[in-house]
Design a protein around this motif. Structure first.
Motif, short mmCIF file in Angstrom:
data_model
loop_
_atom_site.label_atom_id
_atom_site.label_comp_id
_atom_site.label_asym_id
_atom_site.label_seq_id
_atom_site.Cartn_x
_atom_site.Cartn_y
_atom_site.Cartn_z
N GLN A 165 0.83 -1.19 0.00
CA GLN A 165 0.00 0.00 0.00
C GLN A 165 0.87 1.25 0.00
O GLN A 165 2.03 1.22 0.45
N ALA A 166 0.30 2.31 -0.49
CA ALA A 166 1.01 3.59 -0.50
C ALA A 166 1.48 3.93 0.91
O ALA A 166 0.77 3.75 1.89
N GLY A 167 2.72 4.39 0.99
CA GLY A 167 3.35 4.70 2.26
C GLY A 167 4.14 3.55 2.84
O GLY A 167 4.88 3.72 3.82
N GLY A 168 4.00 2.38 2.26
CA GLY A 168 4.69 1.20 2.74
C GLY A 168 6.13 1.11 2.26
O GLY A 168 6.64 2.01 1.58
N SER A 169 6.75 0.00 2.59
CA SER A 169 8.17 -0.22 2.28
C SER A 169 8.37 -1.59 1.64
O SER A 169 7.60 -2.53 1.90
N GLY A 212 8.29 4.87 1.97
CA GLY A 212 7.37 5.89 1.49
C GLY A 212 6.92 5.68 0.06
O GLY A 212 6.83 6.62 -0.73
N LEU A 213 6.61 4.44 -0.27
CA LEU A 213 6.28 4.12 -1.65
C LEU A 213 4.97 4.77 -2.07
O LEU A 213 4.04 4.92 -1.27
N PRO A 235 2.04 5.19 -5.54
CA PRO A 235 1.57 4.45 -6.73
C PRO A 235 2.45 4.70 -7.96
O PRO A 235 2.58 3.80 -8.80
N GLU A 236 3.05 5.87 -8.05
CA GLU A 236 3.92 6.18 -9.19
C GLU A 236 5.19 5.35 -9.20
O GLU A 236 5.91 5.31 -10.21
N ASP A 237 5.48 4.68 -8.11
CA ASP A 237 6.66 3.80 -8.05
C ASP A 237 6.37 2.42 -8.63
O ASP A 237 7.29 1.59 -8.73
N THR A 238 5.13 2.17 -9.01
CA THR A 238 4.78 0.88 -9.60
C THR A 238 5.56 0.67 -10.89
O THR A 238 5.53 1.50 -11.80
N ALA A 239 6.28 -0.44 -10.95
CA ALA A 239 7.14 -0.73 -12.10
C ALA A 239 7.78 -2.10 -11.92
O ALA A 239 7.71 -2.69 -10.84
N VAL A 240 8.42 -2.55 -12.98
CA VAL A 240 9.32 -3.69 -12.87
C VAL A 240 10.71 -3.12 -12.56
O VAL A 240 11.18 -2.22 -13.28
N TYR A 241 11.32 -3.62 -11.52
CA TYR A 241 12.63 -3.13 -11.08
C TYR A 241 13.70 -4.14 -11.52
O TYR A 241 13.56 -5.34 -11.27
N TYR A 242 14.74 -3.59 -12.13
CA TYR A 242 15.81 -4.42 -12.69
C TYR A 242 17.13 -4.13 -12.01
O TYR A 242 17.52 -2.97 -11.83
N CYS A 243 17.83 -5.19 -11.69
CA CYS A 243 19.20 -5.08 -11.20
C CYS A 243 20.14 -4.93 -12.39
O CYS A 243 19.95 -5.58 -13.43
N ASN A 244 21.14 -4.10 -12.24
CA ASN A 244 22.10 -3.82 -13.31
C ASN A 244 23.51 -3.86 -12.76
O ASN A 244 23.78 -3.31 -11.69
N LEU A 245 24.39 -4.48 -13.50
CA LEU A 245 25.79 -4.54 -13.12
C LEU A 245 26.62 -4.09 -14.31
O LEU A 245 26.44 -4.60 -15.43
N TRP A 246 27.51 -3.17 -14.07
CA TRP A 246 28.36 -2.62 -15.12
C TRP A 246 29.81 -2.86 -14.72
O TRP A 246 30.34 -2.22 -13.82
N ALA A 247 30.44 -3.81 -15.41
CA ALA A 247 31.86 -4.07 -15.23
C ALA A 247 32.48 -3.91 -16.62
O ALA A 247 32.37 -2.87 -17.23
N THR A 266 4.34 -3.28 -7.09
CA THR A 266 3.04 -2.65 -7.29
C THR A 266 2.64 -1.94 -6.01
O THR A 266 2.60 -2.56 -4.94
N VAL A 267 2.34 -0.65 -6.14
CA VAL A 267 1.95 0.15 -5.00
C VAL A 267 0.50 0.59 -5.21
O VAL A 267 0.19 1.28 -6.18
N SER A 268 -0.36 0.19 -4.29
CA SER A 268 -1.78 0.53 -4.39
C SER A 268 -2.07 1.81 -3.60
O SER A 268 -1.43 2.08 -2.58
N SER A 269 -3.05 2.54 -4.09
CA SER A 269 -3.40 3.81 -3.43
C SER A 269 -4.43 3.60 -2.32
O SER A 269 -4.98 2.52 -2.16
#
Length: 114
Positions: free
Chosen positions: A13-17, A84-85, A87-99, A111-114
Motif C-alpha cells: 500500500q502507499a506509504g509502505g516499504s 514511502g512508496l 503508486p507512481e513507483d509501480t514498475a518492474v525493477y531491474y538489477c544492473n551490473l556494469w563491469a 506494485t503500490v496501491s493507493s
C-alpha cells in the motif's frame, strides 16, 4: 556465466516499504558499478540508484530521501530499500551490473496501491 537474480518485489500500500535484493553470480562484483533501474507500463527503463565500487551512491530525484541502495561485495549483492512508496513507483525493477560488460537481471514487479 554472469547471472543476476532479483527478489523482494510485491504488492504494498502507499506509504509502505519494500526491500529489493539482487544476487550476482559468476563475477567478482568488487570493481563493478551496481544499480537498480525501473520500467513502468508504457515507459522507458530509467535509473533509480547506483552504487559505485568506492561505495559512493547516485540517486535519481524521485528516489532521493526515500530509497537507499547498498552493496555487499563479499555476498555479491546489491540491495534497494524503498520507503514511502507511492503508486507512481509501480514498475518492474531491474538489477544492473556494469563491469567490462553490462548485465541485467530478469526484473521483479513492484506494485503500490493507493
Amino acid at each position: 556465466q554472469v547471472r543476476l537474480v532479483e527478489s523482494g518485489g510485491g504488492l504494498v500500500q502507499a506509504g509502505g516499504s519494500l526491500r529489493l535484493s539482487c544476487v550476482a553470480s559468476g563475477i567478482d562484483v568488487s570493481g563493478a558499478h551496481m544499480a537498480w533501474y525501473r520500467q513502468g507500463p508504457g515507459n522507458r527503463r530509467d535509473l533509480v540508484a547506483r552504487v559505485h565500487p568506492d561505495n559512493s551512491t547516485t540517486y535519481e530525484y524521485f528516489a532521493e530521501g526515500r530509497f537507499t541502495i547498498s552493496r555487499d561485495n563479499d555476498r555479491g549483492t546489491v540491495t534497494l530499500q524503498m520507503n514511502g512508496l507511492e503508486p507512481e513507483d509501480t514498475a518492474v525493477y531491474y538489477c544492473n551490473l556494469w563491469a567490462q560488460d553490462i548485465y541485467w537481471g530478469q526484473g521483479t514487479q513492484v506494485t503500490v496501491s493507493s
